[in-house]
Design a protein around this motif. Structure first.
Motif, PDB file in Angstrom:
ATOM      1  N   GLY A  22      -2.361   2.060 -11.435  1.00 42.03           N
ATOM      2  CA  GLY A  22      -1.882   1.760 -10.087  1.00 42.03           C
ATOM      3  C   GLY A  22      -0.640   2.551  -9.732  1.00 42.03           C
ATOM      4  O   GLY A  22      -0.517   3.075  -8.613  1.00 42.03           O
ATOM      5  N   THR A  94      -6.371   2.927  -5.735  1.00 48.51           N
ATOM      6  CA  THR A  94      -5.590   1.758  -5.329  1.00 48.51           C
ATOM      7  C   THR A  94      -6.506   0.625  -4.874  1.00 48.51           C
ATOM      8  O   THR A  94      -6.306  -0.535  -5.255  1.00 48.51           O
ATOM      9  N   ILE A  97      -8.331  -0.776  -7.987  1.00 43.06           N
ATOM     10  CA  ILE A  97      -7.420  -1.530  -8.853  1.00 43.06           C
ATOM     11  C   ILE A  97      -7.068  -2.871  -8.212  1.00 43.06           C
ATOM     12  O   ILE A  97      -7.014  -3.899  -8.902  1.00 43.06           O
ATOM     13  N   ALA A  98      -6.860  -2.885  -6.901  1.00 47.27           N
ATOM     14  CA  ALA A  98      -6.578  -4.146  -6.212  1.00 47.27           C
ATOM     15  C   ALA A  98      -7.745  -5.123  -6.391  1.00 47.27           C
ATOM     16  O   ALA A  98      -7.533  -6.311  -6.652  1.00 47.27           O
TER      17      ALA A  98
END
Length: 159
Positions: A22, A94, A97-98
């Motif tokens: 991240g 991103t 990963i979120a």
């Protein structure tokens, strides 16, 4: 060592690897923005300012000459490609990963496919650049893929 403790360590390693990826993803986003706005002249000026002392001591310094030559060879199309590549790569990671941090199950296979695709491109690029950094990033991606698969299986079983 108990199986539960080993499982907890793997799950912790997964969380840490996501945080590391991240941070890299955010750096890619910022790098993509910077690549778009930073001109070749600014890049050359920055390199000269940072390496002025080294150039004074050794005008033939290999590293400084390489940096200057690289900056001179940055075309507008290279600048835009770099910007788009870094931005898209960073945004995609991103978002994935979120989703993984929120434990959304469909993100796990999607992330694995995307990370494998990134590895394929990194290995393709390695054939041209021979950059040790690409190999290190690829190794980290391989570990993250394995941890993602393990976490996915764990969540499907105990979730």
């Amino acid at each position: 060592m108990s199986k539960w403790f080993q499982e907890q360590n793997l799950r912790l390693a997964f969380q840490i690897s996501l945080i590391i990826k991240g941070v890299f993803a955010l750096l890619e986003i910022f790098g993509g923005i910077a690549a778009y706005f930073v001109s070749q002249q600014f890049l050359l000026s920055l390199i000269l300012a940072v390496t002025r002392q080294e150039l004074t001591e050794d005008p033939g310094d290999v590293v400084v000459r390489y940096l200057l030559e690289t900056a001179h060879n940055v075309s507008l199309s290279t600048q835009y490609f770099t910007s788009i590549y870094l931005l898209s790569h960073g945004v995609i990671k991103t978002v994935l990963i979120a989703g993984l941090l929120r434990k959304r199950l469909w993100y796990y296979p999607a992330a694995i496919v995307v990370f494998v695709t990134f590895i394929a491109y990194q290995l393709f690029r390695f054939n041209y650049t021979h950059s040790i950094w690409l190999l290190l990033i690829t190794l980290l991606d391989m570990v993250v893929i394995w941890l993602t698969w393990h976490e996915y299986r764990y969540l499907q079983t105990y979730g």
